[in-house]
Design an enzyme around this catalytic site. Sequence first.
Site, PDB file in Angstrom:
ATOM      1  N   ARG A   1       8.217  22.490  76.584  1.00  0.00           N
ATOM      2  CA  ARG A   1       8.696  22.168  77.943  1.00  0.00           C
ATOM      3  C   ARG A   1       9.106  20.701  78.028  1.00  0.00           C
ATOM      4  NH1 ARG A   1       3.774  20.321  81.384  1.00  0.00           N
ATOM      5  NH2 ARG A   1       2.133  20.301  79.844  1.00  0.00           N
TER       6      ARG A   1
ATOM      7  N   SER B   1       5.594  19.962  86.074  1.00  0.00           N
ATOM      8  CA  SER B   1       5.057  20.788  84.988  1.00  0.00           C
ATOM      9  C   SER B   1       6.154  21.307  84.058  1.00  0.00           C
ATOM     10  CB  SER B   1       4.304  21.987  85.568  1.00  0.00           C
ATOM     11  OG  SER B   1       3.222  21.536  86.358  1.00  0.00           O
TER      12      SER B   1
ATOM     13  N   GLU C   1      10.550  31.851  94.587  1.00  0.00           N
ATOM     14  CA  GLU C   1      11.295  32.114  93.353  1.00  0.00           C
ATOM     15  C   GLU C   1      12.458  33.083  93.554  1.00  0.00           C
ATOM     16  OE1 GLU C   1       7.976  32.425  93.710  1.00  0.00           O
ATOM     17  OE2 GLU C   1       7.306  30.614  92.689  1.00  0.00           O
TER      18      GLU C   1
ATOM     19  N   PHE D   1       6.088  33.534  87.438  1.00  0.00           N
ATOM     20  CA  PHE D   1       6.757  33.551  88.750  1.00  0.00           C
ATOM     21  C   PHE D   1       8.269  33.796  88.615  1.00  0.00           C
ATOM     22  CE2 PHE D   1       3.291  30.266  89.140  1.00  0.00           C
ATOM     23  CZ  PHE D   1       2.355  31.163  89.592  1.00  0.00           C
TER      24      PHE D   1
ATOM     25  N   HIS E   1       5.186  27.573  80.546  1.00  0.00           N
ATOM     26  CA  HIS E   1       3.822  28.055  80.755  1.00  0.00           C
ATOM     27  C   HIS E   1       3.711  29.564  80.527  1.00  0.00           C
ATOM     28  CE1 HIS E   1       3.672  24.069  82.400  1.00  0.00           C
ATOM     29  NE2 HIS E   1       2.399  24.149  82.696  1.00  0.00           N
TER      30      HIS E   1
ATOM     31  N   ASP F   1      -6.051  27.800  83.343  1.00  0.00           N
ATOM     32  CA  ASP F   1      -5.662  28.416  84.623  1.00  0.00           C
ATOM     33  C   ASP F   1      -6.042  29.897  84.685  1.00  0.00           C
ATOM     34  OD1 ASP F   1      -4.726  26.144  85.745  1.00  0.00           O
ATOM     35  OD2 ASP F   1      -2.590  26.615  85.553  1.00  0.00           O
TER      36      ASP F   1
ATOM     37  N   ARG G   1       3.100  25.589  77.651  1.00  0.00           N
ATOM     38  CA  ARG G   1       2.537  24.376  78.237  1.00  0.00           C
ATOM     39  C   ARG G   1       1.992  23.414  77.177  1.00  0.00           C
ATOM     40  NH1 ARG G   1      -3.012  23.809  79.324  1.00  0.00           N
ATOM     41  NH2 ARG G   1      -3.474  21.923  80.509  1.00  0.00           N
TER      42      ARG G   1
END
Lengths: 320, 307
Positions: A11, A38, A59, A84, A110, A118, A169
Amino acid sequence: MVKLGERESTRNAYGVALAELGEIHPEIVALDADLAGSTQTRRFADKFPERFFEMGISEADMMCTAAGLAVSGKIPFVSTFVIFGAGRAWEQIRNTICRPNLPVRICLSHGGISIGEDGSSAQACEDFAIMRSIPNISVIVPCDAAETKALIHEIWDKPKSPVYIRMTRNKVPTILDENDQSFHQKFTLGKAVTLREGSQATIIACGQMVAVGIQAAEELAKEGIEVRVVNMSTIKPIDQDAIEKAARETGRIVTVEEHNIYGGLGGAVAEVVTERYPVPMRRVGVRDVFGESGSPDALFEKYGLTPKNVVKAVKDLVKS
Amino acid sequence: MKVKEMKREMITAKVMKTAPESPVNIERVSPFSQTRDEKVLREIAREVRKDIIRMTTEAGSGHPGGSLSATDLLVALFWGEMRHKPNDRYWADRDRFILSKGHGCPALYSVYARTGYIAHEILPTLRKLGSPLQGHPCMIHLPTLEISTGSLGHGLSVGNGMALAGRLDGKDYRVYVVMGDGEQQEGSVWEAAMSGAHYKLDHVCGIIDYNHLETEGTVEEVMDIAPLAEKWCAFGWHTIEIDGHNFDEIFAALDEAKATKGKPTMIVAQTVKGKGVSFMENNVGFHGKSATREQMEQAIKELDESE
């Protein structure tokens, strides 16, 4: 600057590459859903605030807004977490980006269980399956920061159809050499790259599991088992010739992916193997379960995404 | 972009060549010129309604009710409001039109035919294999469309995206999005409502075809969306309520929308489902079902005899 052997997240490389491209191409715009820090689109947003659209946590709206921008001549890069974007907004991607075949770049981060602490709500391990089953879209899973950078520069305006890029991530080892002369040849959409030669089996991997595959191959070599390692960063359109070649020349295939074993890389490879040159296969991946909280390494260990488990799968095939 | 457009034109040409012949009698279409003359617009709307009835009966399926309720809105937009050139479909400064309630596409196809974007002769190919006139609008089959629609709750977001692009490019084109009332039940509509107000998209004008009926019954019974105008107002939109069959009210609202700066406008248009055909009016049975040939003849007769 992406350095061989150092650890960097895909990322991060994406964010840097997007900001670089934004400098050259004014038609590039970026959208994010309250996760720019992020997903790293923040780097683009800071440099080109007028071409960055913060869409808030919505989204579905973001995907269709990107379609409206694309149909008006822009090249939108859309980012949020995989769950998402590919998950919640799948139908918007299917009907309003892919059905009209618009050049939207859906660059989601992610993905997989490596999102870690998470926990399972965000640990998307279904995206390869649901994205590759939509017509018109390309599906790419870069193995490291170097490949991510090259891919973003390569695909920003071609193909003229939708592209999905899945990133993660955590920091992953950079295994490809950016300074290698053949670097750009290695990142042709739809072309698999052989990273290690071997004749007794082929490990086909994508994303950060490519590094796991290489480690497994090194372990196996110590025991006299030579395996080929293929980086299948494009899951769609998949490199059928490379798969058939691996089947013909090595007779055994093990796939490794940070995704459910159903419908992902293993499924895509198996589809080609069964049609073109059937050979025994094993699929290493998340075995149809939800993840949980933990560090990426602890999760890889628990869910079997380790060199040890790949070695075991190869040995199973070699013995049988 | 040029090459892509040429490719699109070629696709349409190819599709049209293979489109099936139709036994339905097609009238000659008068040349297109813009007007706000109510008498003229009533005549055009009558012909559009006849097209809708004929097309859906010929197809044996489709959504006549919601096409008829939106007809006056579309006629007002294409003849009396929007800046567009049927002979230059890709004109960069054209106003954009999105039929977010894509199932009402028979009305849009008829309007495209009567303004000269497509040949009137192809209307009877609606929903048939090889036709550019897909059951729900698809721009790959019909490049005249600004975007493919059919899945509810997408169009307003697309319109917002077009308006954002126009702003970046320094263009002043406007974007018109016609939505359904049942469509208001989609959560993504309200995401788009937030975005449109947040980005102050005053070049976006939404119109809700509030005909009070959806597939399973009245909107009030299925999932009430009232108070609708208050909702849009609360979401930061300039909101106008009108009779969606009254051209004076439609144009007054469109003018007011154009004069409104700093926020997008939502026109809540009260309409009658099946408008213009007695046995279709307020009849949920004709939401997703076409008239029989006998009913078609009666409907055409009624429309011809109406004022």
